[in-house]
Design an enzyme around this catalytic site. Structure first.
Site, PDB file in Angstrom:
ATOM      1  N   ARG A  11      48.441  60.044  30.907  1.00 53.85           N
ATOM      2  CA  ARG A  11      49.386  58.957  30.662  1.00 53.85           C
ATOM      3  C   ARG A  11      49.321  58.616  29.177  1.00 53.85           C
ATOM      4  O   ARG A  11      48.255  58.350  28.636  1.00 53.85           O
ATOM      5  CB  ARG A  11      49.000  57.724  31.473  1.00 53.85           C
ATOM      6  CG  ARG A  11      49.947  56.568  31.197  1.00 53.85           C
ATOM      7  CD  ARG A  11      49.400  55.263  31.692  1.00 53.85           C
ATOM      8  NE  ARG A  11      50.365  54.199  31.417  1.00 53.85           N
ATOM      9  CZ  ARG A  11      50.026  52.948  31.187  1.00 53.85           C
ATOM     10  NH1 ARG A  11      48.764  52.589  31.190  1.00 53.85           N
ATOM     11  NH2 ARG A  11      50.946  52.038  30.944  1.00 53.85           N
ATOM     12  N   ASP A  69      55.183  56.678  29.001  1.00 59.28           N
ATOM     13  CA  ASP A  69      55.738  55.459  29.610  1.00 59.28           C
ATOM     14  C   ASP A  69      57.146  55.169  29.102  1.00 59.28           C
ATOM     15  O   ASP A  69      57.925  54.499  29.765  1.00 59.28           O
ATOM     16  CB  ASP A  69      54.866  54.246  29.236  1.00 59.28           C
ATOM     17  CG  ASP A  69      53.763  54.008  30.251  1.00 59.28           C
ATOM     18  OD1 ASP A  69      53.416  54.961  30.966  1.00 59.28           O
ATOM     19  OD2 ASP A  69      53.250  52.878  30.311  1.00 59.28           O
ATOM     20  N   ASN A 120      50.902  41.912  36.233  1.00 56.70           N
ATOM     21  CA  ASN A 120      50.447  41.101  35.106  1.00 56.70           C
ATOM     22  C   ASN A 120      51.347  41.374  33.897  1.00 56.70           C
ATOM     23  O   ASN A 120      51.700  40.489  33.136  1.00 56.70           O
ATOM     24  CB  ASN A 120      48.985  41.403  34.792  1.00 56.70           C
ATOM     25  CG  ASN A 120      48.367  40.295  33.956  1.00 56.70           C
ATOM     26  OD1 ASN A 120      48.747  39.135  34.066  1.00 56.70           O
ATOM     27  ND2 ASN A 120      47.450  40.639  33.089  1.00 56.70           N
ATOM     28  N   GLY A 121      51.753  42.646  33.748  1.00 56.52           N
ATOM     29  CA  GLY A 121      52.825  43.027  32.837  1.00 56.52           C
ATOM     30  C   GLY A 121      54.036  43.316  33.699  1.00 56.52           C
ATOM     31  O   GLY A 121      53.899  43.958  34.742  1.00 56.52           O
ATOM     32  N   ASP A 136      46.866  35.010  37.169  1.00 57.86           N
ATOM     33  CA  ASP A 136      46.990  35.633  38.492  1.00 57.86           C
ATOM     34  C   ASP A 136      47.956  34.812  39.342  1.00 57.86           C
ATOM     35  O   ASP A 136      47.731  33.622  39.586  1.00 57.86           O
ATOM     36  CB  ASP A 136      45.611  35.703  39.155  1.00 57.86           C
ATOM     37  CG  ASP A 136      45.610  36.569  40.407  1.00 57.86           C
ATOM     38  OD1 ASP A 136      46.518  36.392  41.246  1.00 57.86           O
ATOM     39  OD2 ASP A 136      44.702  37.412  40.549  1.00 57.86           O
ATOM     40  N   PHE A 137      49.022  35.475  39.803  1.00 55.32           N
ATOM     41  CA  PHE A 137      50.059  34.768  40.562  1.00 55.32           C
ATOM     42  C   PHE A 137      49.518  34.163  41.861  1.00 55.32           C
ATOM     43  O   PHE A 137      50.032  33.157  42.340  1.00 55.32           O
ATOM     44  CB  PHE A 137      51.243  35.702  40.846  1.00 55.32           C
ATOM     45  CG  PHE A 137      52.151  35.876  39.663  1.00 55.32           C
ATOM     46  CD1 PHE A 137      53.282  35.085  39.512  1.00 55.32           C
ATOM     47  CD2 PHE A 137      51.877  36.823  38.679  1.00 55.32           C
ATOM     48  CE1 PHE A 137      54.122  35.227  38.409  1.00 55.32           C
ATOM     49  CE2 PHE A 137      52.703  36.979  37.569  1.00 55.32           C
ATOM     50  CZ  PHE A 137      53.829  36.176  37.439  1.00 55.32           C
TER      51      PHE A 137
END
EC number: 2.7.2.1
Length: 401
Positions: free
Chosen positions: A90, A147, A210-211, A282-283
């Site tokens: 990656r 990406d 988170n992103g 953190d949701f």
């Protein structure tokens, strides 16, 4: 054919060894705290976890331990390195040069070094990982999977900023977009689930974690995406601010005497739902606080939702309609309440949510009702498999045995 997929972070490394016959990982793991005291490798095989605690001063040492784990008598899955046909890496940034994955040679390595200025946090560990693998597996083909590649189909009017044109020509300042491997994977999966050809579909893919980023995928090609020159643009995220008035930057520096580094830290690490709520990035924590009546937690969730809805509306307009909206990544795949908050405000598109199906976590499911005009799907992303598929395709295309 077995493909090793490597994803190097600054002090971590994720890996999967994927058997391409079944497209399933036969081993996977995570190395944490590379170059820091207390480094550890967690290796998973057949649902069992093995922890290897050893000092890893650099990525080369970490990859060495990963390769040793793969051939280990007790918890290994291959007899020797020759069983690994290729390694897929990656790489976060491929600039304008790479619109698809590429076999790594010296020219590619030079280009990757050149892109460091575009991704100073992410590309250096990617390069270190490639170099370490090349040293340890010199005869094994290596492939870079970017990406940014999936977004290279954006038309110029979508990727250009309204800045002096020579900033683009001389310095490459434009929208690049990120999470491309994930957007590519889930858009292909969505077409399969819908039983339609991707060339005939208008899709909006929502990679929410988170992103977070959204992509407009028309006829199989990305035509717009919410991240920009860097992964800071677009949606409100865990700790990133997303879209703001750019003059805020100069205001912070000139009027409030912040340094450039401080502004960078604020916007990347201290903003987003963390900055608004003052609780967490953190949701799950924010949802809990909101349910207990915390007003700032509720505000953070509403700002996040509002941004997602704005982009869904914009991308529906850009594509002249939408056939399906796909939720993926940590929050998108697993958070029933976040999906519900977003979908509840999309009734104008003729979307109807199936409350029961929306309870799904980490599985592929159509979460809209049968009579919903636009389909809504939850699809777990699988960036590692996408990297492995690209790697296999390139190795076969180049006739590498």
């Amino acid at each position: 054919m077995k493909i090793l997929v490597i994803n190097c972070g600054s002090s971590s490394l994720k890996y999967q060894l994927i058997d391409m016959t079944s497209e399933q990982p036969i081993a996977q793991g995570l190395v944490e705290r590379i170059g820091i005291e207390g480094s550890v490798l967690t290796h998973k095989v057949n649902g069992k976890k093995y922890k290897i605690e050893e000092e890893m001063k650099d990525h080369k040492k970490a990859i060495e331990l990963v390769l040793n784990a793969l051939v280990n008598e007790e918890y290994g899955v291959i007899k020797n390195m020759e069983e690994i046909s290729a390694v897929g890496h990656r790489v976060v940034h491929g600039g304008e040069k790479y619109a698809e994955s590429v076999l790594i040679d010296s020219e590619v390595m030079e280009a990757l070094e050149d892109f460091v200025k575009l991704a100073p946090l992410h590309n250096p560990p990617n390069i270190i990982g490639i170099n370490a693998c090349k040293e340890l597996m010199s005869s094994t083909p290596m492939v870079a999977v970017f990406d940014t590649a999936f977004h290279q189909t954006l038309p110029d009017y979508a990727y250009m900023y309204s800045l002096p044109y020579d900033l683009y020509e001389k310095h490459g300042i434009r929208k690049y977009g990120f999470h491309g491997t994930s957007h590519k994977y889930v858009s292909a999966m969505a077409a399969k689930v819908l039983g339609k050809n991707i060339e005939d579909l208008k899709l909006i893919t929502c990679h929410l974690g988170n992103g977070s980023s959204l992509a407009a995928v028309k006829n199989g090609k990305c035509v717009d995406t919410s991240m920009g020159f860097t992964p800071l643009a677009g949606l409100t995220m865990g700790t990133r601010c997303g879209d703001i008035d750019p003059a805020i930057v100069t205001f912070l520096i000139k009027e409030l005497n912040y340094s450039v580094d401080e502004v960078n830290k604020i916007m990347n690490k201290e903003s987003g739902v963390l900055g608004i709520s003052g609780i967490s990035s953190d949701f799950r924590d924010i949802l809990k606080a909101a349910s207990e009546g915390n007003e700032r937690a509720e505000l953070a969730l509403n700002i996040f939702k509002n941004k997602v809805i704005q982009y869904i509306g914009a991308y529906t307009a850009v594509m002249g309609g939408v056939d399906a909206i796909i939720f993926t990544a940590g929050v998108g795949e697993n958070s029933e309440p976040i999906r519900k908050r977003i979908i509840s405000d999309l009734g104008f598109l003729g979307i109807k949510l199936d409350e029961e199906k929306n309870k799904v976590m980490g599985e592929t499911e159509t979460i809209s009702t049968e009579d919903s005009k636009v389909k809504v799907l939850a699809i777990p992303t699988n960036e590692e498999l996408m990297i492995a598929r690209d790697t296999k395709e390139i190795v076969e295309k180049n006739n590498i045995k």
